[in-house]
Design an enzyme around this catalytic site. Structure first.
Site, short mmCIF file in Angstrom:
data_model
loop_
_atom_site.label_atom_id
_atom_site.label_comp_id
_atom_site.label_asym_id
_atom_site.label_seq_id
_atom_site.Cartn_x
_atom_site.Cartn_y
_atom_site.Cartn_z
CB ALA A 1 53.33 3.95 61.12
CD GLN B 1 47.83 2.54 67.18
OE1 GLN B 1 48.46 2.84 68.20
NE2 GLN B 1 46.52 2.68 67.10
CB SER B 2 54.00 6.91 65.26
OG SER B 2 55.19 7.47 65.79
CG ASN B 3 55.15 3.17 70.15
OD1 ASN B 3 54.07 3.02 70.72
ND2 ASN B 3 55.72 2.19 69.46
#
Ligand SMILES: *Cc1c(COP(=O)(O)O)cnc(C)c1O
Length: 340
Positions: A73, A75-77
């Site tokens: 997504a 804001q993928s970490n």
């Protein structure tokens, strides 16, 4: 559980600390709460993907890849930690970001993890919500191959049997720490999403015959689906580790009561959990995963799901870089009044 048999690039700061949360425990007047600090794994503000990437990038280098493709997504970490590994190892990183939340907030679209992806030099491709992300990775790989590159695809969240080895290894690390400290762990709790963390942990805890029950707090899928995903991956992980069949279906438990409106959308419980950890313990959670996991932990404590004498360990899976994509969520004064 002989992890040295597998290709691995050792870049994580391990072991991560296992610490008591005394102020939070007192405030909630429940069991003794502990935290396993996998937010401190070291790569680009840390997080749980780093343990998986040690094994995934080990395999990528063994296959002589020169470019890594992955997805998540906006804001993928996971994407941020993958971009950092690629930078460190001198590989190109091609990231495909799905507009899963469809948030129009400029902080969400450009700050936090997105800023860090670019800073680490990843090539970022934005695609609409509900894109077939597996197919998108294959398309990108075909294009890179046609240019003479050798791509290595890492699935979303790094969740396959190779990545899950990182969390089987975490189970070993945690049990060793507990034994050294003389800490009897009653239960381990964490946020569960793409399933690799829980699958690795449940496999490792079983293989060690630890007797420690594991609870995943869901952030996206409904309970049945989440548990089925974790169980399927745990079975493959056990095979990879050489102990097929060790995990049974009942070992896999997910509570998905704290998802709220959906993936990446924090609710009042998420915000309260983030504020409580920040103000009682000086620890930063995130609005997508660890905040929801902690909201589940806090609510279960309040519902007396645990005995006062129990030692409950919360695995902090990281994600605080995502806070900067959610500035607006923390703008208004909150409903929570914390005890002095
Ligand atoms: C990815 C992620 C999780 C979930 O881990 P999975 O292995 O995908 O289930 C939890 N917390 C944070 C901060 C994450 O980035």
């Amino acid at each position: 559980m002989h992890f040295a048999r597998f290709d691995r690039i050792r870049l994580a700061h391990l072991p991560t600390p296992l610490e008591p949360m005394n102020r939070l425990s007192d405030a909630l007047n429940g069991p003794r709460l502990w935290i396993k600090r996998d937010d401190c794994t070291g790569m680009s503000t840390g997080g749980n993907k780093t343990r998986k990437l040690e094994f995934l990038m080990g395999e990528a280098l063994a296959q002589k890849a020169d470019v890594v493709i992955t997805q998540g997504a906006t804001q993928s970490n996971h994407v941020r930690q993958t971009a950092a590994f690629c930078a460190r190892l001198g590989l190109e990183c091609h990231a495909i970001l799905e507009d899963r939340t469809q948030s129009k907030d400029p902080d969400y679209r450009m700050n936090g993890n997105v800023l860090l992806d670019a800073l680490h030099g990843a090539t970022v491709e934005h695609v609409p919500a509900d894109t077939d992300m597996v197919a998108a990775c294959e398309t990108a790989a075909a294009e890179l191959r046609s240019k003479g590159k050798t791509p290595y695809i890492i699935p979303g969240g790094g969740s396959n049997p190779v990545g899950a080895l990182g969390y089987a290894n975490c189970a070993l690390e945690l049990v060793n720490q507990a034994n050294e400290m003389g800490l009897k762990i009653s239960r381990l709790i964490h946020a569960t999403g793409s399933a690799g963390t829980q699958a690795g942990l449940v496999t490792g805890l079983r293989a060690l015959n630890s007797g420690i029950p594991l609870l995943g707090i869901g952030v996206r899928a409904p309970k049945e689906k989440q548990e089925a995903n974790v169980f399927a991956l745990a079975q493959k992980t056990a095979e990879k580790l050489g102990c097929p069949g060790i995990v049974s279906r009942e070992d896999v438990v997910a509570n998905t009561d704290y998802v709220g409106e959906g993936y990446g959308i924090p609710n009042a419980g998420t915000v309260e959990a983030i504020e409580m950890f920040a103000r009682y313990e000086g620890i930063l959670l995130d609005p997508v995963y660890s905040g929801k996991g902690a909201a589940g932990l806090i609510d279960l404590v309040r519902k007396n799901a645990f005995d006062a004498a129990e030692n409950i360990v919360f695995l902090h899976t990281g994600g605080s870089a995502g806070l900067f994509g959610y500035r607006a969520t923390f703008e208004e004064p909150r409903l929570v009044t914390l005890a002095a």
